[in-house]
Motif scaffolding. Sequence first.
Motif, short mmCIF file in Angstrom:
data_model
loop_
_atom_site.label_atom_id
_atom_site.label_comp_id
_atom_site.label_asym_id
_atom_site.label_seq_id
_atom_site.Cartn_x
_atom_site.Cartn_y
_atom_site.Cartn_z
N PRO A 126 62.75 16.07 62.89
CA PRO A 126 61.58 16.87 63.24
C PRO A 126 60.42 16.69 62.26
CG PRO A 126 63.20 18.23 62.14
CD PRO A 126 63.85 16.89 62.36
N ARG A 127 59.22 16.95 62.76
CA ARG A 127 58.05 17.10 61.88
C ARG A 127 58.09 18.52 61.34
NH1 ARG A 127 53.89 15.80 66.54
NH2 ARG A 127 55.41 17.22 67.47
N VAL A 128 58.11 18.65 60.03
CA VAL A 128 58.39 19.95 59.42
C VAL A 128 57.16 20.50 58.72
CG1 VAL A 128 59.90 21.22 57.83
CG2 VAL A 128 60.77 19.19 59.03
N VAL A 129 56.88 21.77 58.97
CA VAL A 129 55.90 22.52 58.19
C VAL A 129 56.66 23.61 57.45
CG1 VAL A 129 53.89 24.04 58.23
CG2 VAL A 129 53.99 22.05 59.75
N ILE A 130 56.41 23.72 56.16
CA ILE A 130 57.04 24.76 55.34
C ILE A 130 55.95 25.71 54.87
CG2 ILE A 130 58.41 25.26 53.29
CD1 ILE A 130 59.48 22.38 53.45
N ALA A 131 56.10 26.98 55.17
CA ALA A 131 55.14 28.00 54.74
C ALA A 131 55.65 28.63 53.46
CB ALA A 131 54.98 29.07 55.82
N GLY A 132 55.04 28.27 52.34
CA GLY A 132 55.43 28.83 51.05
C GLY A 132 56.02 27.76 50.15
N ALA A 133 55.43 27.60 48.94
CA ALA A 133 55.87 26.56 48.00
C ALA A 133 56.49 27.17 46.76
CB ALA A 133 54.69 25.66 47.63
N GLU A 149 50.78 26.37 51.01
CA GLU A 149 50.93 27.38 49.97
C GLU A 149 49.65 28.20 49.82
OE1 GLU A 149 51.44 29.85 46.95
OE2 GLU A 149 53.09 28.80 47.94
N PRO A 150 49.74 29.54 49.96
CA PRO A 150 48.54 30.36 49.85
C PRO A 150 47.90 30.34 48.47
CG PRO A 150 50.33 31.57 50.92
CD PRO A 150 50.92 30.32 50.36
N GLY A 151 48.70 30.11 47.42
CA GLY A 151 48.16 30.10 46.07
C GLY A 151 47.53 28.78 45.69
N ARG A 152 47.11 28.72 44.42
CA ARG A 152 46.42 27.52 43.93
C ARG A 152 47.38 26.44 43.47
NH1 ARG A 152 43.12 31.75 41.85
NH2 ARG A 152 44.23 31.70 39.87
N ARG A 162 53.93 31.46 40.49
CA ARG A 162 54.44 32.72 39.94
C ARG A 162 55.46 32.49 38.82
NH1 ARG A 162 57.41 37.56 43.39
NH2 ARG A 162 57.70 38.99 41.65
N PRO A 163 56.46 31.63 38.96
CA PRO A 163 57.42 31.45 37.86
C PRO A 163 56.96 30.50 36.76
CG PRO A 163 58.13 30.17 39.74
CD PRO A 163 56.93 30.96 40.19
N LEU A 164 55.99 29.61 37.05
CA LEU A 164 55.60 28.60 36.07
C LEU A 164 54.20 28.80 35.51
CD1 LEU A 164 56.91 25.26 37.66
CD2 LEU A 164 58.07 26.79 36.05
N GLY A 165 53.32 29.44 36.26
CA GLY A 165 51.92 29.48 35.88
C GLY A 165 51.16 28.34 36.53
N GLU A 166 49.84 28.42 36.46
CA GLU A 166 49.01 27.47 37.20
C GLU A 166 49.04 26.06 36.62
OE1 GLU A 166 44.45 27.54 38.82
OE2 GLU A 166 45.63 29.39 38.78
N ARG A 167 49.10 25.94 35.29
CA ARG A 167 49.06 24.60 34.68
C ARG A 167 50.28 23.79 35.06
NH1 ARG A 167 48.80 20.26 33.82
NH2 ARG A 167 48.25 19.06 31.93
N LEU A 168 51.46 24.36 34.92
CA LEU A 168 52.66 23.61 35.30
C LEU A 168 52.81 23.55 36.82
CD1 LEU A 168 55.37 24.59 32.68
CD2 LEU A 168 54.12 22.46 32.91
#
Length: 380
Positions: free
Chosen positions: A138-145, A167-170, A175-181
């Motif tokens: 299948p062609r897969v879309v995943i909502a949430g990274a 992914e709604p975030g940047r 959340r567990p790693l922070g934006e840089r990682l």
Amino acid sequence: MRRIAIAGAGLAGLTAAQELRRLGYEGEISLVGAERHLPYRRPPLSKEFLLDHDADVGLPGTGELGVTWLLGHAATGLDLAGRRLHRGALEPVTFDGLVIATGARARTLPGTGGLPGVVTLRGLDDARALRAVLGARPRVVIAGAGFIGSELAATLRGLDLRVTLVEPGRAPLRRPLGERLGAVIADLHRAHGVDLRLGRRVVSAAGAGRVERVHLDDGTVLPADLLVVALGAEPETGWLRGTGLRLDDGVVVDRHGLAAPGVAAAGDVARRPSVLLGGQLVRVEHYSDAAGQGTHAARSLLGAAAPAGPVPSFWCDLYGHRLRSVGVTGTGCRPRLIHLEPDGRFLAEYHRDGRVVGAVTAGFVRHLATYRHLLADEHA
């Protein structure tokens, strides 16, 4: 205590029962589980279980405990004063002591319920259903990274499937790693052929009889045969409303893991004070924490000496890299990148109130042991 009930037959519930027996408790133990399965390991469900039909995810030791397994019917209510655990129309389970370990349920996407091809991945039955359709490519879309979405994307790319990760975030795993990682993880996804859409939300799915299209909040329409909703989980506390227990994004417990006299909570459903964060309440949804909290809850229930509870940790497998952490990481902390190699290996530590409260690495495992010892001493 002559009778102990454990609501939830997952890892936290199992380890609580094991610790009770290890401490010499000889009374009755009843384990109540919503699923019909004996306890199993959840981490492989987004990884090797999808690739190997012979993969065994069962947890050892279930046949050696001398407990009563009450599976296939969830706990539906609690009479705290009468010491009765309700299971719908079935006979209540009476107890002197109780461990609440009902875990969490996957968040769903409003407006997509009942449409074939829209799935979540939380339990063993979910994983079996997902594995059954992968052969159709299948062609897969995943909502949430987050963890599940990112690991699933990596697994499906290993099968050379077309994967779009929304992914709604940047950044993934922000959340567990922070934006840089998180940006490092984003580069890793892109390098392995994932179509990564950041700052976007899945708003609906449509199709004639099953999912064929996924709609994003910017008007983009993605072709899809499968939509996996991986938007996190919510603690299973609905059955506890009106009991007098404190419910606030989980069952709130004290530093001993107790929610009330004779009532403990452990695992994904428990929200406890963090020693590393000066007593701030946290709810941790990681495998190793579920095991540690189950042990801690059992000891507290019997009045045995117990440490402050497990130091949080997680691991995550992505494209041959294993991310490992210890302590508190991610948003709310100030990250400091110690190492970042061109091949994607990294080491970072996390600070709060002027001190180290956590660390995460991919490839520098020996360094992580130093942080583990440091944080364990502070956590004691």
